[in-house]
Each structure stands twice: as structure tokens, then as C-alpha cells.
Design an enzyme around this catalytic site. Structure first.
Site, short mmCIF file in Angstrom:
data_model
loop_
_atom_site.label_atom_id
_atom_site.label_comp_id
_atom_site.label_asym_id
_atom_site.label_seq_id
_atom_site.Cartn_x
_atom_site.Cartn_y
_atom_site.Cartn_z
N LYS A 67 43.34 45.69 33.32
CA LYS A 67 42.94 45.02 34.56
C LYS A 67 43.93 45.33 35.69
CE LYS A 67 40.74 42.07 37.28
NZ LYS A 67 41.63 41.72 38.36
N GLU A 70 41.86 50.12 42.65
CA GLU A 70 41.16 49.46 43.76
C GLU A 70 41.96 49.62 45.06
OE1 GLU A 70 40.58 44.82 44.80
OE2 GLU A 70 39.82 45.41 42.83
#
EC number: 1.1.1.44
Length: 483
Positions: A184, A191
Site C-alpha cells: 500500500k 500515486e
């Protein structure tokens, strides 16, 4: 009487939406919040008419759970997680499961996993991506930790996760201990990179091509029909089109100072710790740091000179296509670097990571969701031992097809004085990676010169040599001076 399939602690919007998502899929959820009045408000409003049950205390919550008890924590990362775990453990039995769905640091997850295992409690640290909308209608879920817990949570997790293709869930078991939260973290770092690359494309469109907002929005909409098809490209087009209440575009009014919560920084720090050149994510983090120096930049803009206005060679249409290709090539580099870091972490911690499976988890539900991730999944399915995405035939060909445009964009942008930290570092990485010989031999010679750190010869690998470069030193093999 025990009736709930699972409990969730933390009724901020993410927690509420995840509960409603589980309810939609037929699971009975027990809701709890530290401020108990929030439970009553939730049941009376958002959860009205559902099967969601509330709890007035942790003891009450545990009593309502079927065995093995499953408890999701969706609270602020850090001490709050440890505090709830400490309160929960005396109420739970051997084989019960605690799931941390927050943005916890992966080392904390590893520690909690080991501590709770010694107490007979199964711990899972799961990345949850997709924001409030994803939590409600299908997030990307990245669970890791004690694998004994997986058979007991798999049905719930895969039911509520986003689906792609023929209904494949964007959720599977990632790996032991902190693996889920590490994945994650890398997702969040990528991102950062994706967002900065899009910003650099926008900057070039605006300041080199002189495009209006509606023209840029149209370009991003067209790009979203190509290999760049993704959530972030889609919302960029929407943002560029959005008008404020006065009828004018909102974007130019927004202060150009980007915030950050720290997960991009964690990725960059991990890359340094494990010796992986994840340069693009690092530059994306630093770009946000530079943007935050707004007052200094205002002063600098009045004192520091840049280049004269550069005349664009060729048509605007062809340069716009060059920007698209530069964005695509740079994006490939970012993901290649991210998966390099995942591979190195797997080696460091003994994790068995399914890289194609991770790409599938990111294919839907999350912020970086894109068609592009399907190509990454395909690459790892063709070769599970693939060392670097750039060595896969598809990506090798894709970068080669974009290379001339990529170099033109960077050359033009540099001459125009446009900051492009991620475009430029991506190309530098590509050029460095494809070079058989780099000038690091000079660095080794310098290190040996001032610190007697030794070097290897190309013809004698594994043999470390020190040269007395000045004729004055001894023949020591190392010193306390390090660089």
C-alpha cells in the site's frame, strides 16, 4: 446473542462507507466508535434500514461477534491503533482476528503481528485504497500479516473489493507480516509520481503550448481513450473543465502549494534504505516540498532570471502528442521502479509476493487504477521472475516508441525553463539503466584515493584492491573516513 459477521471500529466517512459496503454484500456488521454518540447517529441516519448493529462498548461489540471474531480498525495510524489493540486483547480468544485497515507504517504492522501471534491473536495489516467512494462501492484491498487469518476474512474482503475483467476481485493475500502495508505504501508513492507527471504535462501545455483550459481538458479526455486511460487522467479533465460560481475556471484560483500525508516520503525513505533507485517517486515528493515554499518562490520569481521565450519548432499538435508519449514513457519508469522496490523488500523480508496479483489489485478501486496495470499483470504472468518491467518485450517496445518524443519534450521544456523533475529523472534513470558502463568507476577511484575504500577491477571481480595514489600513504585497505 452473537449475530455479527465482523465489527468495524472508527466511524469517520471511510469507516461508515466500508460498513455499508459490507452490508450491501449480505454481511452483518457491528459498528463501534470511541465517541459512542457517533454510533447512534450512524444507525439513525446513514445505516437506517440496514442490518448494521451498534455497540456501546468494546465488550458489548465483542459479545455480538460470531467466532472467530473479526474486528477491523479504521482509526488514525500510530498510537491509536496500539491503544485499541491493548483494549481488545483481553476481550478476545485464541484465533480471533484484528485487522488494521489504516495507513500504518509497515514496520508497525510487523511488530503488531509478532506481538499478537505470541498472544494467540491473528493480526492482519491491510492496505485500503480508493478513498471514500472506493470504500463504499469497491476498494482495492491489500491484506498481509498472519496468513492463518486469510481463510476467515477472504470471503468478506473479496466480496466488497472492486471487480475488474470478468469479475476478478481487486484483493488477494499479499504476504506475511508488513507486506500488505508495504505494498500500500508503494501504491501511494506511485500515486505521487502519477500526479506529478500529469502536473508536468499540464505545465507544458499551459506555458509552452499556451493552451486554454477547455483545450487541455479536451486533450486529457482524448488521452483517456489511449493507453493512458486511468482515474487520474479522467479527473484531471474534469478539474480543468470545472467552473466556479462566478463562471470562471476554478483551477487557476487554487493556491499552488501541495500538501502531503507522508506515505510518498515513506516510499522514498524505504528506497534509500534498500538501495533502490526509485528516483521518480523521490522527485515527486520533493516537488511537493518545493511547491510549499510559496512565499520564497514569489520573491525568487522577481529576482532570478530564466531563459528567453523559446519558439516552438514544429506544430502544436505534434508537440502535444510528444507530451502524451513522454507522460506514458515516464509512467512506465515509475512503475518499473516501484516494482523494483517491492522485489527488493521481498528479498529483505522473505516475502513471497505475486507481482502480477499486485498489479491486478491496483487495476480497479484505487486511485492509480488504470488499463495500464493490466499490461503489468500480463508481463509478470509471462515471466514471474521478470527482473524489471523495462525488460519485458511489451514495455521495451512501448518506451522505444516514445523515446524520440520523450527527449524532444524534455529538451524543449528545459530550454523554456519549465521544471520537470519527474520527466527528467525518468529519462535519466532509463539512460542509466541501459548503459553497460557508468562513470561510477571514477567514484570508486575517488573513494579509494581519499579513504582507502578499495575497488574491484573489471577483470578481477571479488578481489578488492587499494592503490597508493600519491606515493605518500600506506597500503591500508580501508579507513574510518566514509563517503
Amino acid at each position: 446473542m452473537a449475530q455479527a459477521d465482523i465489527a468495524l471500529i472508527g466511524l469517520a466517512v471511510m469507516g461508515q462507507n466500508l460498513i455499508l459496503n459490507m452490508n450491501d454484500h449480505g454481511f452483518v456488521v457491528c459498528a463501534f466508535n470511541r465517541t459512542v454518540s457517533k454510533v447512534d447517529d450512524f444507525l439513525a441516519n446513514e445505516a437506517k434500514g440496514t442490518k448494521v448493529v451498534g455497540a456501546q462498548s468494546l465488550k458489548d461489540m465483542v459479545s455480538k461477534l460470531k467466532k472467530p471474531r473479526r474486528v477491523i480498525l479504521l482509526v488514525k495510524a500510530g498510537q491509536a491503533v496500539d491503544d485499541f489493540i491493548e483494549k481488545l486483547v483481553p476481550l478476545l480468544d485464541t484465533g480471533d482476528i484484528i485487522i488494521d485497515g489504516g495507513n500504518s507504517e509497515y514496520r508497525d504492522t510487523t511488530r503488531r503481528c509478532r506481538d499478537l501471534k505470541a498472544k494467540g491473536i491473528l493480526f492482519v495489516g491491510s492496505g485500503v485504497s480508493g478513498g471514500e467512494e472506493g470504500a463504499r462501492y469497491g476498494p482495492s484491498l491489500m491484506p498481509g500479516g498472519n496468513k492463518e487469518a486469510w481463510p476467515h476474512i477472504k470471503a468478506i474482503f473479496q466480496a466488497i473489493a472492486a471487480k475488474v475483467g470478468t469479475g476478478e476481485p481487486c484483493c488477494d493475500w499479499v504476504g506475511d507480516e508488513g507486506a500488505g502495508h508495504f505494498v500500500k505504501m508503494v501504491h501511494n508513492g506511485i500515486e505521487y509520481g502519477d500526479m506529478q507527471l500529469i502536473c508536468e504535462a499540464y505545465h507544458l501545455m499551459k506555458d509552452v503550448l499556451g493552451m486554454r483550459h477547455e483545450e487541455m481538458a479536451q486533450a486529457f479526455e482524448e488521452w483517456n481513450k489511449t493507453e493512458l486511460d486511468s482515474f487520474l487522467i479522467e479527473i484531471t479533465a474534469n478539474i480543468l473543465k470545472y467552473r466556479d460560481t462566478d463562471g470562471k475556471e476554478l483551477l487557476p484560483k487554487i493556491r499552488d502549494s501541495a500538501g502531503q500525508k507522508g506515505t510518498g516520503k515513506w516510499t522514498a525513505i524505504s528506497a534509500l534504505e534498500y538501495g533502490m533507485p526509485v528516483t521518480l517517486i523521490g522527485e515527486a515528493v520533493f516537488a511537493r516540498c518545493l511547491s510549499s515554499l510559496k512565499e520564497e518562490r514569489v520573491q525568487a520569481s522577481q529576482k532570478l532570471k530564466g531563459p528567453k521565450v523559446v519558439q516552438l519548432e514544429g506544430s502544436k499538435k505534434s508537440f502535444l502528442e510528444d507530451i502524451r508519449k513522454a507522460l506514458y514513457a515516464s509512467k512506465i519508469i515509475s512503475y518499473a521502479q516501484g516494482f523494483m522496490l517491492l522485489r527488493q523488500a521481498a528479498t529483505e523480508f522473505g516475502w513471497t509476493l505475486n507481482y502480477g496479483g499486485i498489479a491486478l489489485m491496483w487495476r480497479g478501486g484505487c486511485i492509480i487504477r488504470s488499463v495500464f496495470l493490466g499490461k503489468i499483470k500480463d508481463a509478470f504472468e509471462r515471466n514471474p521472475e521478470l527482473q524489471n518491467l523495462l525488460l519485458d518485450d511489451f514495455f521495451k517496445s512501448a518506451v522505444d516508441n516514445c523515446q524520440d518524443s520523450w527527449r524532444r519534450v524534455i529538451s524543449t521544456g528545459v530550454q523554456a525553463g519549465i521544471p520537470m523533475p519527474c520527466f527528467t529523472t525518468a529519462l535519466s534513470f532509463y539512460d542509466g539503466y541501459r548503459h553497460e558502463m557508468l562513470p561510477a568507476n571514477l567514484i570508486q577511484a575517488q573513494r579509494d584515493y581519499f579513504g582507502a575504500h578499495t575497488y574491484e577491477l573489471l577483470t578481477k571481480p571479488g578481489e578488492f584492491i587499494h592503490t597508493n595514489w600519491t606515493g605518500h600513504g600506506g597500503s591500508v585497505s580501508s579507513s574510518s573516513y566514509n563517503a
